[in-house]
Design a protein around this motif. Structure first.
Motif, PDB file in Angstrom:
ATOM      1  N   VAL A  30       0.863  -1.181   0.000  1.00 35.13           N
ATOM      2  CA  VAL A  30       0.000   0.000   0.000  1.00 35.13           C
ATOM      3  C   VAL A  30       0.899   1.230   0.000  1.00 35.13           C
ATOM      4  CG1 VAL A  30      -1.903  -1.154   1.201  1.00 35.13           C
ATOM      5  CG2 VAL A  30      -0.199   0.094   2.539  1.00 35.13           C
ATOM      6  N   SER A  31       0.323   2.405  -0.180  1.00 41.27           N
ATOM      7  CA  SER A  31       1.126   3.628  -0.187  1.00 41.27           C
ATOM      8  C   SER A  31       1.493   4.045   1.237  1.00 41.27           C
ATOM      9  CB  SER A  31       0.355   4.764  -0.863  1.00 41.27           C
ATOM     10  OG  SER A  31      -0.710   5.195  -0.042  1.00 41.27           O
ATOM     11  N   ASP A  32       2.568   4.817   1.358  1.00 43.12           N
ATOM     12  CA  ASP A  32       2.967   5.379   2.644  1.00 43.12           C
ATOM     13  C   ASP A  32       1.825   6.203   3.240  1.00 43.12           C
ATOM     14  OD1 ASP A  32       5.398   4.268   1.897  1.00 43.12           O
ATOM     15  OD2 ASP A  32       6.557   6.103   2.200  1.00 43.12           O
ATOM     16  N   GLU A  33       1.109   6.943   2.386  1.00 40.58           N
ATOM     17  CA  GLU A  33       0.004   7.784   2.862  1.00 40.58           C
ATOM     18  C   GLU A  33      -1.130   6.952   3.438  1.00 40.58           C
ATOM     19  OE1 GLU A  33      -0.087  10.992   3.406  1.00 40.58           O
ATOM     20  OE2 GLU A  33       1.947  11.100   2.637  1.00 40.58           O
ATOM     21  N   THR A  34      -1.357   5.763   2.915  1.00 44.68           N
ATOM     22  CA  THR A  34      -2.383   4.884   3.477  1.00 44.68           C
ATOM     23  C   THR A  34      -2.030   4.508   4.908  1.00 44.68           C
ATOM     24  OG1 THR A  34      -3.012   4.026   1.298  1.00 44.68           O
ATOM     25  CG2 THR A  34      -3.559   2.655   3.199  1.00 44.68           C
ATOM     26  N   VAL A  35      -0.753   4.211   5.152  1.00 42.10           N
ATOM     27  CA  VAL A  35      -0.311   3.882   6.513  1.00 42.10           C
ATOM     28  C   VAL A  35      -0.434   5.113   7.404  1.00 42.10           C
ATOM     29  CG1 VAL A  35       1.612   3.075   7.941  1.00 42.10           C
ATOM     30  CG2 VAL A  35       1.221   2.040   5.692  1.00 42.10           C
ATOM     31  N   ARG A  36      -0.057   6.275   6.896  1.00 46.42           N
ATOM     32  CA  ARG A  36      -0.202   7.509   7.683  1.00 46.42           C
ATOM     33  C   ARG A  36      -1.676   7.775   8.014  1.00 46.42           C
ATOM     34  NH1 ARG A  36       3.800   9.227   3.953  1.00 46.42           N
ATOM     35  NH2 ARG A  36       5.822   9.380   5.000  1.00 46.42           N
ATOM     36  N   ASN A  37      -2.563   7.512   7.055  1.00 48.52           N
ATOM     37  CA  ASN A  37      -4.001   7.694   7.291  1.00 48.52           C
ATOM     38  C   ASN A  37      -4.481   6.781   8.415  1.00 48.52           C
ATOM     39  OD1 ASN A  37      -4.101   9.597   5.275  1.00 48.52           O
ATOM     40  ND2 ASN A  37      -5.008   8.242   3.755  1.00 48.52           N
ATOM     41  N   TYR A  38      -3.919   5.601   8.524  1.00 47.66           N
ATOM     42  CA  TYR A  38      -4.271   4.666   9.585  1.00 47.66           C
ATOM     43  C   TYR A  38      -3.971   5.276  10.955  1.00 47.66           C
ATOM     44  CZ  TYR A  38      -4.487   0.186  12.117  1.00 47.66           C
ATOM     45  OH  TYR A  38      -4.811  -0.835  12.980  1.00 47.66           O
ATOM     46  N   PHE A  39      -2.896   6.048  11.018  1.00 45.88           N
ATOM     47  CA  PHE A  39      -2.490   6.683  12.271  1.00 45.88           C
ATOM     48  C   PHE A  39      -3.096   8.070  12.443  1.00 45.88           C
ATOM     49  CE2 PHE A  39       0.873   3.480  11.842  1.00 45.88           C
ATOM     50  CZ  PHE A  39       0.772   2.897  13.094  1.00 45.88           C
ATOM     51  N   GLY A  40      -4.145   8.365  11.706  1.00 44.69           N
ATOM     52  CA  GLY A  40      -4.879   9.610  11.898  1.00 44.69           C
ATOM     53  C   GLY A  40      -4.678  10.655  10.832  1.00 44.69           C
ATOM     54  N   GLY A  41      -3.877  10.354   9.822  1.00 40.02           N
ATOM     55  CA  GLY A  41      -3.700  11.295   8.714  1.00 40.02           C
ATOM     56  C   GLY A  41      -4.986  11.397   7.910  1.00 40.02           C
ATOM     57  N   ALA A  42      -5.024  12.340   6.992  1.00 38.16           N
ATOM     58  CA  ALA A  42      -6.231  12.521   6.184  1.00 38.16           C
ATOM     59  C   ALA A  42      -5.892  12.908   4.750  1.00 38.16           C
ATOM     60  CB  ALA A  42      -7.134  13.571   6.825  1.00 38.16           C
ATOM     61  N   ASN A  43      -4.850  12.294   4.189  1.00 42.53           N
ATOM     62  CA  ASN A  43      -4.474  12.583   2.810  1.00 42.53           C
ATOM     63  C   ASN A  43      -5.056  11.489   1.923  1.00 42.53           C
ATOM     64  OD1 ASN A  43      -3.326  13.055   0.352  1.00 42.53           O
ATOM     65  ND2 ASN A  43      -1.293  13.487   1.152  1.00 42.53           N
ATOM     66  N   TYR A  44      -6.288  11.690   1.495  1.00 43.95           N
ATOM     67  CA  TYR A  44      -6.954  10.666   0.696  1.00 43.95           C
ATOM     68  C   TYR A  44      -6.730  10.857  -0.798  1.00 43.95           C
ATOM     69  CZ  TYR A  44      -8.888   9.743   5.215  1.00 43.95           C
ATOM     70  OH  TYR A  44      -9.015   9.466   6.552  1.00 43.95           O
ATOM     71  N   ASN A  45      -5.963  11.902  -1.187  1.00 44.41           N
ATOM     72  CA  ASN A  45      -5.590  12.057  -2.590  1.00 44.41           C
ATOM     73  C   ASN A  45      -4.520  11.037  -2.969  1.00 44.41           C
ATOM     74  OD1 ASN A  45      -7.308  14.247  -3.046  1.00 44.41           O
ATOM     75  ND2 ASN A  45      -5.787  15.690  -2.296  1.00 44.41           N
ATOM     76  N   PHE A  46      -3.657  10.682  -2.012  1.00 46.01           N
ATOM     77  CA  PHE A  46      -2.552   9.774  -2.286  1.00 46.01           C
ATOM     78  C   PHE A  46      -2.610   8.504  -1.454  1.00 46.01           C
ATOM     79  CE2 PHE A  46      -1.021  14.017  -3.349  1.00 46.01           C
ATOM     80  CZ  PHE A  46      -0.677  13.805  -4.680  1.00 46.01           C
ATOM     81  N   GLY A  47      -3.567   8.405  -0.560  1.00 49.75           N
ATOM     82  CA  GLY A  47      -3.700   7.222   0.290  1.00 49.75           C
ATOM     83  C   GLY A  47      -5.158   6.826   0.395  1.00 49.75           C
ATOM     84  N   GLN A  48      -5.389   5.635   0.917  1.00 49.61           N
ATOM     85  CA  GLN A  48      -6.739   5.126   1.046  1.00 49.61           C
ATOM     86  C   GLN A  48      -7.192   5.174   2.494  1.00 49.61           C
ATOM     87  OE1 GLN A  48      -6.669   1.153  -0.499  1.00 49.61           O
ATOM     88  NE2 GLN A  48      -5.490   1.746  -2.275  1.00 49.61           N
ATOM     89  N   THR A  49      -8.495   4.978   2.706  1.00 46.48           N
ATOM     90  CA  THR A  49      -9.003   4.805   4.060  1.00 46.48           C
ATOM     91  C   THR A  49      -8.674   3.379   4.473  1.00 46.48           C
ATOM     92  OG1 THR A  49     -11.161   4.100   3.280  1.00 46.48           O
ATOM     93  CG2 THR A  49     -10.891   6.445   3.736  1.00 46.48           C
TER      94      THR A  49
END
Length: 82
Positions: A30-49
């Motif tokens: 998965v993308s790095d942003e997807t992992v960051r989103n798991y920890f509370g990030g909100a960059n859904y342009n480059f990552g998934q929920t």
């Protein structure tokens, strides 16, 4: 499913050594942003929920995690460095 406070989840993320987000992402394909989103990030342009549900409240609110895979990997990495 696991429940914890948002602050506890962020403390785990903040305890990870440099490069851990990428290591987890690469391992799960998965993308790095997807992992960051798991920890509370909100960059859904480059990552998934990733199955994280937030409810506002004390200590940053309550977090319910549908899938603990990323959390388990993060905790294993933290334990490696101990």
């Amino acid at each position: 499913m696991r429940t914890m406070t948002f602050n506890e989840l962020r403390m785990i993320k903040d305890s990870l050594p440099e490069g851990s987000i990428h290591r987890i992402a690469e391992s799960l394909n998965v993308s790095d942003e997807t992992v960051r989103n798991y920890f509370g990030g909100a960059n859904y342009n480059f990552g998934q929920t990733v199955g994280i549900h937030l409810e506002k409240g004390p200590s940053g609110g309550v977090v319910e995690l549908d899938d603990e895979t990323i959390l388990d990997m993060a905790l294993n990495i933290i334990n490696e460095k101990s």
